[in-house]
Design a protein around this motif. Structure first.
Motif, short mmCIF file in Angstrom:
data_model
loop_
_atom_site.label_atom_id
_atom_site.label_comp_id
_atom_site.label_asym_id
_atom_site.label_seq_id
_atom_site.Cartn_x
_atom_site.Cartn_y
_atom_site.Cartn_z
N LEU A 1 -47.78 0.61 -22.84
CA LEU A 1 -48.76 0.22 -23.85
C LEU A 1 -49.55 -1.02 -23.41
N ARG A 2 -48.91 -1.93 -22.70
CA ARG A 2 -49.64 -3.10 -22.22
C ARG A 2 -50.69 -2.70 -21.20
N ARG A 3 -50.34 -1.81 -20.30
CA ARG A 3 -51.30 -1.41 -19.27
C ARG A 3 -52.39 -0.50 -19.83
N TRP A 4 -52.15 0.07 -21.01
CA TRP A 4 -53.22 0.82 -21.68
C TRP A 4 -54.30 -0.15 -22.13
N ASP A 5 -53.85 -1.37 -22.39
CA ASP A 5 -54.76 -2.46 -22.78
C ASP A 5 -55.62 -2.06 -23.97
N ARG A 6 -56.91 -2.21 -23.90
CA ARG A 6 -57.79 -1.96 -25.05
C ARG A 6 -58.56 -0.67 -24.93
N LEU A 7 -57.97 0.32 -24.31
CA LEU A 7 -58.67 1.61 -24.19
C LEU A 7 -58.86 2.27 -25.55
N GLY A 8 -58.05 1.90 -26.52
CA GLY A 8 -58.17 2.51 -27.84
C GLY A 8 -57.29 3.74 -27.98
N TYR A 9 -57.05 4.12 -29.25
CA TYR A 9 -56.15 5.26 -29.53
C TYR A 9 -54.88 5.16 -28.69
N PRO A 10 -54.08 4.12 -28.89
CA PRO A 10 -52.90 3.90 -28.03
C PRO A 10 -51.85 5.02 -28.14
N ARG A 11 -51.94 5.85 -29.16
CA ARG A 11 -51.02 6.99 -29.19
C ARG A 11 -51.22 7.88 -27.96
N ARG A 12 -52.43 7.82 -27.39
CA ARG A 12 -52.66 8.58 -26.15
C ARG A 12 -51.72 8.12 -25.04
N ALA A 13 -51.46 6.81 -25.00
CA ALA A 13 -50.57 6.28 -23.96
C ALA A 13 -49.15 6.80 -24.16
N LEU A 14 -48.70 6.83 -25.42
CA LEU A 14 -47.37 7.36 -25.69
C LEU A 14 -47.29 8.84 -25.30
N ARG A 15 -48.32 9.59 -25.69
CA ARG A 15 -48.31 11.03 -25.38
C ARG A 15 -48.37 11.27 -23.88
N LEU A 16 -49.09 10.39 -23.18
CA LEU A 16 -49.18 10.56 -21.73
C LEU A 16 -47.82 10.36 -21.07
N GLN A 17 -47.05 9.41 -21.59
CA GLN A 17 -45.71 9.24 -21.05
C GLN A 17 -44.82 10.43 -21.42
N GLU A 18 -44.95 10.91 -22.66
CA GLU A 18 -44.22 12.12 -23.04
C GLU A 18 -44.64 13.30 -22.18
N CYS A 19 -45.92 13.36 -21.87
CA CYS A 19 -46.45 14.41 -21.00
C CYS A 19 -45.80 14.32 -19.62
N ALA A 20 -45.72 13.12 -19.09
CA ALA A 20 -45.09 12.93 -17.77
C ALA A 20 -43.63 13.38 -17.79
N ARG A 21 -42.93 13.04 -18.88
CA ARG A 21 -41.53 13.44 -18.98
C ARG A 21 -41.38 14.95 -19.09
N ALA A 22 -42.29 15.59 -19.80
CA ALA A 22 -42.25 17.05 -19.92
C ALA A 22 -42.53 17.71 -18.57
N ILE A 23 -43.44 17.11 -17.81
CA ILE A 23 -43.76 17.66 -16.48
C ILE A 23 -42.55 17.54 -15.56
N VAL A 24 -41.85 16.41 -15.64
CA VAL A 24 -40.64 16.24 -14.83
C VAL A 24 -39.55 17.21 -15.27
N ARG A 25 -39.37 17.32 -16.56
CA ARG A 25 -38.27 18.10 -17.12
C ARG A 25 -38.49 19.61 -16.98
N GLU A 26 -39.73 20.03 -17.20
CA GLU A 26 -39.99 21.47 -17.30
C GLU A 26 -40.77 22.05 -16.14
N HIS A 27 -41.36 21.19 -15.31
CA HIS A 27 -42.21 21.73 -14.25
C HIS A 27 -41.93 21.10 -12.89
N GLY A 28 -40.72 20.55 -12.74
CA GLY A 28 -40.34 20.02 -11.44
C GLY A 28 -41.17 18.84 -10.96
#
Length: 285
Positions: A69-96
């Motif tokens: 969240l800190r590195r997202w800085d002021r890009l806005g819509y910070p939920r995007r940063a959370l979802r992007l991390q969830e996205c990364a975890r899903a890619i690791v977990r489900e797509h190698g």
DNA sequence: AAGTCGGGGCC
DNA sequence: GGCCCAGACTT
């Protein structure tokens, strides 16, 4: 019309870093999420910083969420940063650990909707996909429909128009998506389109041919920003990014006239996973 | 189909 | 001061 726009892009297209050959699919996916409702110039520094620190999905998956969240800085819509991390975890977990191919697999990832799935397919995997963003909507509304602006809501008819406009050849479809999007961003802009510089003005634009008729009287009214919960949420997140945490009583000073608003926004931030309670203090997750 | 969700720069 | 920006998600 297709080749006209593609040729224009070859000369006038910007040299954006995520367009350079060799850019990973993950880096392109990150750029697309950051670019959701956010201008290119503001994304550029954040994109470089993120990819330097988290070059692969596995890197972001393992990162502390507070740092994300800190590195997202002021890009806005910070939920995007959370979802992007969830996205990364899903890619690791489900797509190698590799960004999956295919619209359905991409759409199932957190924060990836119809547009981003198509954009990753086209620009990262070089596949044929119907990309429809605000730029492409506007260029097609003008050049094909002769309208000043696209309709307020995205309809099935509009998607059909975009589908018809997409070249059948795979490589040309990728080039078209990139080129028409860039045309909308640089020339066929929302406010003051520069038709004098447009490759479609002479022969390929119904709106220009009709004498650039004005848009229908404004029906859409956006939510004001000043004094809204959105603004207050942003203020609270700015404090948390700077200090890591804050006493709830100190946050009330952000709006002394309306402490209920601060409490309401704090609650929604916690509900969204953007902040957590720690006793009488609020901190980044 | 309509609301909500940041933040900043430009006119 | 309103408008716009490579949208997603919920209701």
């Amino acid at each position: 019309m297709v080749d006209t726009v593609i040729d224009w892009f070859a000369v006038q297209g910007r040299d954006l870093p995520w367009r350079r050959p060799g850019t990973s699919a993950w880096a392109i996916l990150v750029s697309e999420v950051m670019l959701q409702q956010t201008p290119v110039v503001r994304v550029l520094p954040r994109w470089h910083d993120w990819l330097e620190h988290w070059p692969t999905p596995a890197d972001l998956a393992d990162a502390p969420t507070a740092e994300v969240l800190r590195r997202w800085d002021r890009l806005g819509y910070p939920r995007r940063a959370l979802r992007l991390q969830e996205c990364a975890r899903a890619i690791v977990r489900e797509h190698g650990g590799e960004v999956p191919r295919g619209l359905d697999a991409l759409r199932s990832l957190p924060g990836i909707g119809e547009y981003t799935a198509a954009a990753v397919t086209a620009f990262a995997h070089h596949g044929r996909a119907v990309v429809v963003d605000t730029n492409i909507r506007r260029v097609l509304a003008r050049s094909v429909r002769g309208r000043a602006l696209p309709d307020a809501s995205y309809s099935a008819a509009e998607r059909a128009l975009a589908t018809r406009s997409l070249p059948t050849d795979r490589e040309r479809s990728v080039a078209w998506n990139q080129a028409v999007m860039e045309l909308g961003a640089l020339v066929c802009t929302a406010r003051s389109p520069q038709c004098a510089r447009c490759p479609l003005a002479k022969s390929g634009c119904a709106w220009f041919a009709a004498g650039r008729p004005a848009a229908a009287e404004g029906t859409r009214r956006r939510q004001a920003f000043e004094g809204t919960d959105r603004q207050m949420r942003g203020k609270i997140m700015a404090v948390l990014r700077r200090d890591g945490e804050a006493a709830v009583t100190d946050l009330l000073a952000l709006d002394p006239a309306d402490p209920a608003r601060v409490e309401r926004c704090t609650a929604t931030l916690v509900a969204d996973g953007l902040a957590v309670h720690a006793g009488e203090r609020l901190r980044l997750p």
